[in-house]
Design a protein around this motif. Structure first.
Motif, short mmCIF file in Angstrom:
data_model
loop_
_atom_site.label_atom_id
_atom_site.label_comp_id
_atom_site.label_asym_id
_atom_site.label_seq_id
_atom_site.Cartn_x
_atom_site.Cartn_y
_atom_site.Cartn_z
N ILE A 91 61.14 50.44 36.43
CA ILE A 91 62.32 49.64 36.79
C ILE A 91 63.55 50.51 36.58
N PRO A 92 64.47 50.55 37.55
CA PRO A 92 65.67 51.38 37.36
C PRO A 92 66.55 50.83 36.23
N TYR A 148 72.40 45.64 40.56
CA TYR A 148 71.01 45.96 40.25
C TYR A 148 70.09 45.52 41.39
N GLU A 149 70.35 44.35 41.93
CA GLU A 149 69.51 43.81 43.01
C GLU A 149 69.52 44.74 44.22
N LYS A 178 67.50 47.92 43.39
CA LYS A 178 66.06 47.60 43.41
C LYS A 178 65.57 47.43 44.85
N LYS A 179 66.36 46.76 45.66
CA LYS A 179 65.99 46.54 47.07
C LYS A 179 65.89 47.88 47.82
N ASP A 209 62.83 49.79 46.71
CA ASP A 209 61.64 49.23 47.35
C ASP A 209 61.53 49.67 48.81
#
Length: 139
Positions: A31-32, A87-88, A91-92, A95
């Protein structure tokens, strides 16, 4: 003992479910870890993520730079993004990078390496199924 079709199907499904669950547990990218300093976003475990994905950190940084329309700098183990990014979003984008540059498009496994052929032409070579697929993304 004799089984009917539906019993055999259920039995096969149960066995596959266990295999799929084990596969999902086996590969779990880090997880970053994000820090914010003024208007900058810093991914502090960037090198760890790059090593886990078996990708050159420069390629990942270039991807983030292009996707977020901002300059990125690799400094030590961190990636500095010259913009405040949630953060979202990080993370996106990570991915998306994994789906484009890491996961094999044929067998959907992460056991791949990225091969550069020519200038900005990349291929994913899968160690699981042996396929070679072009990356449909221009860095």
């Amino acid at each position: 003992m004799e089984y009917n079709y539906f019993e055999l199907l259920e039995r096969a499904y149960q066995k596959l479910k266990d295999v799929i669950k084990q596969e999902q547990i086996r590969w779990n990218p880090p997880i970053p870890h994000i820090e914010y300093v003024k208007n900058r976003t810093i991914i502090t475990n960037f090198k760890q993520i790059a090593n886990y994905l078996n990708r050159d950190p420069k390629i990942i940084a270039k991807f983030f730079s292009k996707e977020l329309f901002v300059q990125t700098i690799i400094e030590g183990n961190s990636l500095i993004i010259n913009k405040r990014v949630s953060y979202e979003t990080i993370k996106k984008k990570l991915d998306e990078f994994i789906n484009i540059f890491v996961i094999c498009p044929v067998c959907k496994r992460p056991d791949t390496e990225l091969i550069e052929r020519g200038r900005k032409i990349y291929y994913i070579k899968c160690h699981a199924c042996g396929s070679e697929s072009p990356v449909n993304y221009e860095l």
